[in-house]
Design a protein around this motif. Structure first.
Motif, PDB file in Angstrom:
ATOM      1  N   ARG A 134       0.880  -1.162   0.000  1.00 25.07           N
ATOM      2  CA  ARG A 134       0.000   0.000   0.000  1.00 25.07           C
ATOM      3  C   ARG A 134       0.922   1.218   0.000  1.00 25.07           C
ATOM      4  O   ARG A 134       1.943   1.226   0.689  1.00 25.07           O
ATOM      5  CB  ARG A 134      -0.822  -0.046   1.284  1.00 25.07           C
ATOM      6  CG  ARG A 134      -1.808   1.049   1.445  1.00 25.07           C
ATOM      7  CD  ARG A 134      -2.508   0.845   2.781  1.00 25.07           C
ATOM      8  NE  ARG A 134      -3.791   1.494   2.793  1.00 25.07           N
ATOM      9  CZ  ARG A 134      -4.682   1.313   3.735  1.00 25.07           C
ATOM     10  NH1 ARG A 134      -4.436   0.475   4.727  1.00 25.07           N
ATOM     11  NH2 ARG A 134      -5.821   1.938   3.704  1.00 25.07           N
ATOM     12  N   GLU A 135       0.574   2.236  -0.754  1.00 25.87           N
ATOM     13  CA  GLU A 135       1.445   3.404  -0.801  1.00 25.87           C
ATOM     14  C   GLU A 135       1.175   4.319   0.390  1.00 25.87           C
ATOM     15  O   GLU A 135       0.085   4.864   0.532  1.00 25.87           O
ATOM     16  CB  GLU A 135       1.259   4.190  -2.093  1.00 25.87           C
ATOM     17  CG  GLU A 135       2.265   5.315  -2.206  1.00 25.87           C
ATOM     18  CD  GLU A 135       2.174   6.068  -3.513  1.00 25.87           C
ATOM     19  OE1 GLU A 135       2.836   7.118  -3.608  1.00 25.87           O
ATOM     20  OE2 GLU A 135       1.447   5.638  -4.416  1.00 25.87           O
ATOM     21  N   ILE A 136       2.168   4.450   1.226  1.00 26.25           N
ATOM     22  CA  ILE A 136       2.142   5.394   2.343  1.00 26.25           C
ATOM     23  C   ILE A 136       3.301   6.347   2.099  1.00 26.25           C
ATOM     24  O   ILE A 136       4.452   5.921   1.982  1.00 26.25           O
ATOM     25  CB  ILE A 136       2.289   4.687   3.703  1.00 26.25           C
ATOM     26  CG1 ILE A 136       1.113   3.724   3.928  1.00 26.25           C
ATOM     27  CG2 ILE A 136       2.376   5.709   4.833  1.00 26.25           C
ATOM     28  CD1 ILE A 136       1.239   2.881   5.182  1.00 26.25           C
ATOM     29  N   LYS A 137       3.004   7.634   1.997  1.00 28.81           N
ATOM     30  CA  LYS A 137       4.045   8.615   1.683  1.00 28.81           C
ATOM     31  C   LYS A 137       4.858   9.016   2.906  1.00 28.81           C
ATOM     32  O   LYS A 137       6.060   9.221   2.804  1.00 28.81           O
ATOM     33  CB  LYS A 137       3.411   9.859   1.062  1.00 28.81           C
ATOM     34  CG  LYS A 137       2.764   9.596  -0.272  1.00 28.81           C
ATOM     35  CD  LYS A 137       2.106  10.852  -0.797  1.00 28.81           C
ATOM     36  CE  LYS A 137       1.328  10.562  -2.064  1.00 28.81           C
ATOM     37  NZ  LYS A 137       0.539  11.711  -2.486  1.00 28.81           N
ATOM     38  N   ALA A 138       4.184   9.178   4.048  1.00 29.00           N
ATOM     39  CA  ALA A 138       4.890   9.660   5.232  1.00 29.00           C
ATOM     40  C   ALA A 138       4.096   9.375   6.493  1.00 29.00           C
ATOM     41  O   ALA A 138       2.877   9.257   6.458  1.00 29.00           O
ATOM     42  CB  ALA A 138       5.130  11.165   5.123  1.00 29.00           C
ATOM     43  N   VAL A 139       4.816   9.292   7.592  1.00 28.68           N
ATOM     44  CA  VAL A 139       4.212   9.268   8.925  1.00 28.68           C
ATOM     45  C   VAL A 139       4.303  10.703   9.419  1.00 28.68           C
ATOM     46  O   VAL A 139       5.380  11.299   9.401  1.00 28.68           O
ATOM     47  CB  VAL A 139       4.968   8.320   9.874  1.00 28.68           C
ATOM     48  CG1 VAL A 139       4.317   8.300  11.248  1.00 28.68           C
ATOM     49  CG2 VAL A 139       5.039   6.909   9.277  1.00 28.68           C
ATOM     50  N   THR A 140       3.185  11.283   9.825  1.00 23.22           N
ATOM     51  CA  THR A 140       3.158  12.715  10.134  1.00 23.22           C
ATOM     52  C   THR A 140       3.105  12.984  11.636  1.00 23.22           C
ATOM     53  O   THR A 140       2.770  12.101  12.430  1.00 23.22           O
ATOM     54  CB  THR A 140       1.940  13.390   9.467  1.00 23.22           C
ATOM     55  OG1 THR A 140       0.755  12.995  10.155  1.00 23.22           O
ATOM     56  CG2 THR A 140       1.840  13.027   7.997  1.00 23.22           C
ATOM     57  N   TYR A 141       3.407  14.225  11.984  1.00 20.81           N
ATOM     58  CA  TYR A 141       3.289  14.671  13.369  1.00 20.81           C
ATOM     59  C   TYR A 141       1.884  15.183  13.668  1.00 20.81           C
ATOM     60  O   TYR A 141       1.554  15.454  14.815  1.00 20.81           O
ATOM     61  CB  TYR A 141       4.313  15.784  13.665  1.00 20.81           C
ATOM     62  CG  TYR A 141       5.719  15.263  13.701  1.00 20.81           C
ATOM     63  CD1 TYR A 141       6.229  14.693  14.857  1.00 20.81           C
ATOM     64  CD2 TYR A 141       6.539  15.322  12.586  1.00 20.81           C
ATOM     65  CE1 TYR A 141       7.526  14.201  14.903  1.00 20.81           C
ATOM     66  CE2 TYR A 141       7.836  14.835  12.616  1.00 20.81           C
ATOM     67  CZ  TYR A 141       8.316  14.276  13.784  1.00 20.81           C
ATOM     68  OH  TYR A 141       9.589  13.782  13.821  1.00 20.81           O
ATOM     69  N   HIS A 142       1.057  15.298  12.631  1.00 22.62           N
ATOM     70  CA  HIS A 142      -0.301  15.821  12.816  1.00 22.62           C
ATOM     71  C   HIS A 142      -1.086  14.927  13.762  1.00 22.62           C
ATOM     72  O   HIS A 142      -1.235  13.734  13.531  1.00 22.62           O
ATOM     73  CB  HIS A 142      -1.017  15.929  11.469  1.00 22.62           C
ATOM     74  CG  HIS A 142      -2.440  16.354  11.607  1.00 22.62           C
ATOM     75  ND1 HIS A 142      -2.789  17.645  11.926  1.00 22.62           N
ATOM     76  CD2 HIS A 142      -3.593  15.664  11.512  1.00 22.62           C
ATOM     77  CE1 HIS A 142      -4.108  17.722  12.008  1.00 22.62           C
ATOM     78  NE2 HIS A 142      -4.614  16.534  11.759  1.00 22.62           N
ATOM     79  N   ASP A 143      -1.584  15.496  14.841  1.00 23.13           N
ATOM     80  CA  ASP A 143      -2.478  14.822  15.785  1.00 23.13           C
ATOM     81  C   ASP A 143      -1.868  13.583  16.438  1.00 23.13           C
ATOM     82  O   ASP A 143      -2.590  12.734  16.947  1.00 23.13           O
ATOM     83  CB  ASP A 143      -3.798  14.463  15.075  1.00 23.13           C
ATOM     84  CG  ASP A 143      -4.934  14.223  16.055  1.00 23.13           C
ATOM     85  OD1 ASP A 143      -4.913  14.794  17.149  1.00 23.13           O
ATOM     86  OD2 ASP A 143      -5.844  13.434  15.713  1.00 23.13           O
ATOM     87  N   VAL A 144      -0.530  13.449  16.412  1.00 27.33           N
ATOM     88  CA  VAL A 144       0.083  12.292  17.055  1.00 27.33           C
ATOM     89  C   VAL A 144      -0.057  12.441  18.567  1.00 27.33           C
ATOM     90  O   VAL A 144       0.078  13.536  19.119  1.00 27.33           O
ATOM     91  CB  VAL A 144       1.563  12.118  16.648  1.00 27.33           C
ATOM     92  CG1 VAL A 144       2.422  13.272  17.107  1.00 27.33           C
ATOM     93  CG2 VAL A 144       2.105  10.789  17.166  1.00 27.33           C
ATOM     94  N   GLN A 145      -0.382  11.336  19.228  1.00 26.19           N
ATOM     95  CA  GLN A 145      -0.473  11.365  20.686  1.00 26.19           C
ATOM     96  C   GLN A 145      -0.260   9.969  21.248  1.00 26.19           C
ATOM     97  O   GLN A 145      -0.585   8.974  20.619  1.00 26.19           O
ATOM     98  CB  GLN A 145      -1.809  11.929  21.160  1.00 26.19           C
ATOM     99  CG  GLN A 145      -3.022  11.195  20.652  1.00 26.19           C
ATOM    100  CD  GLN A 145      -4.310  11.817  21.153  1.00 26.19           C
ATOM    101  OE1 GLN A 145      -4.863  11.351  22.133  1.00 26.19           O
ATOM    102  NE2 GLN A 145      -4.769  12.850  20.478  1.00 26.19           N
ATOM    103  N   ILE A 146       0.346   9.935  22.414  1.00 23.48           N
ATOM    104  CA  ILE A 146       0.513   8.702  23.181  1.00 23.48           C
ATOM    105  C   ILE A 146      -0.027   8.996  24.563  1.00 23.48           C
ATOM    106  O   ILE A 146       0.293  10.026  25.157  1.00 23.48           O
ATOM    107  CB  ILE A 146       1.999   8.280  23.264  1.00 23.48           C
ATOM    108  CG1 ILE A 146       2.526   7.931  21.872  1.00 23.48           C
ATOM    109  CG2 ILE A 146       2.170   7.104  24.213  1.00 23.48           C
ATOM    110  CD1 ILE A 146       4.004   7.578  21.844  1.00 23.48           C
ATOM    111  N   ARG A 147      -0.868   8.085  25.053  1.00 26.37           N
ATOM    112  CA  ARG A 147      -1.453   8.311  26.379  1.00 26.37           C
ATOM    113  C   ARG A 147      -1.618   6.990  27.117  1.00 26.37           C
ATOM    114  O   ARG A 147      -1.748   5.943  26.512  1.00 26.37           O
ATOM    115  CB  ARG A 147      -2.783   9.027  26.251  1.00 26.37           C
ATOM    116  CG  ARG A 147      -3.857   8.216  25.595  1.00 26.37           C
ATOM    117  CD  ARG A 147      -5.115   9.028  25.285  1.00 26.37           C
ATOM    118  NE  ARG A 147      -6.177   8.219  24.775  1.00 26.37           N
ATOM    119  CZ  ARG A 147      -6.216   7.611  23.584  1.00 26.37           C
ATOM    120  NH1 ARG A 147      -5.194   7.729  22.770  1.00 26.37           N
ATOM    121  NH2 ARG A 147      -7.239   6.881  23.217  1.00 26.37           N
TER     122      ARG A 147
END
Length: 161
Positions: A134-147
């Protein structure tokens, strides 16, 4: 709205460690683990599954060349950095890390920072393995969260398609 993921890989009896969340033009995931280490391991597995690659846990000795260290100001930055590096290696260099060891270390009390170290063997991907990606261009910082949750840990990650 939450929907199940149709993975391009053979399903096992094991349930996928993530669920796909609707997001316009992007792939938004929620990944879970009992602890932070399992959360990061499940994130690596999720990336490979989404690429149509089976995540492989290596039972042999870790290869010194198969060591990858990611430093971030916080666990979110370290997670995005790790997934971004593995995505690059899979798509540009045609390599998958057969994961042997993974460690997550936060800074000492009062200090910021998070370091993730993974060890294993780099495997060269074949044309057949690459064909189902599957084509994934990038992993982004948008809305990233760890809780932390009642059942362990959860992360949200957005990938650009």
């Amino acid at each position: 709205m939450i929907r199940r993921v149709d993975l391009p890989v053979k399903q096992t009896d094991r349930k996928a460690p993530f669920r796909e969340l609707d997001h316009p033009a992007d792939l938004r995931l929620e990944i879970r683990g009992r602890d932070e280490k399992e959360l990061f391991r499940n994130a690596v597995e999720s990336l490979y599954l989404l690429l149509g690659l089976e995540a492989v846990s290596d039972r042999g000795d870790a290869d010194p060349a198969g060591r990858l260290e990611i430093q971030g100001q916080d666990p979110e930055e370290a997670l995005v950095g790790l997934l971004g590096e593995l995505l690059y290696r899979a798509t540009a260099e045609r390599q998958r890390l057969n994961l042997r060891e993974l460690s997550v270390r936060r800074g000492e009390e009062g200090e910021e920072g998070c370091r993730v170290v993974v060890r294993g063997h780099w495997e060269t991907l074949t044309d057949g393995q690459m064909a189902g990606q599957r084509e994934i261009k990038a992993v982004t910082y948008h809305d990233v969260q760890i809780r932390r949750t009642k059942r362990g840990w959860a992360a949200r990650v957005v990938m650009d398609l």
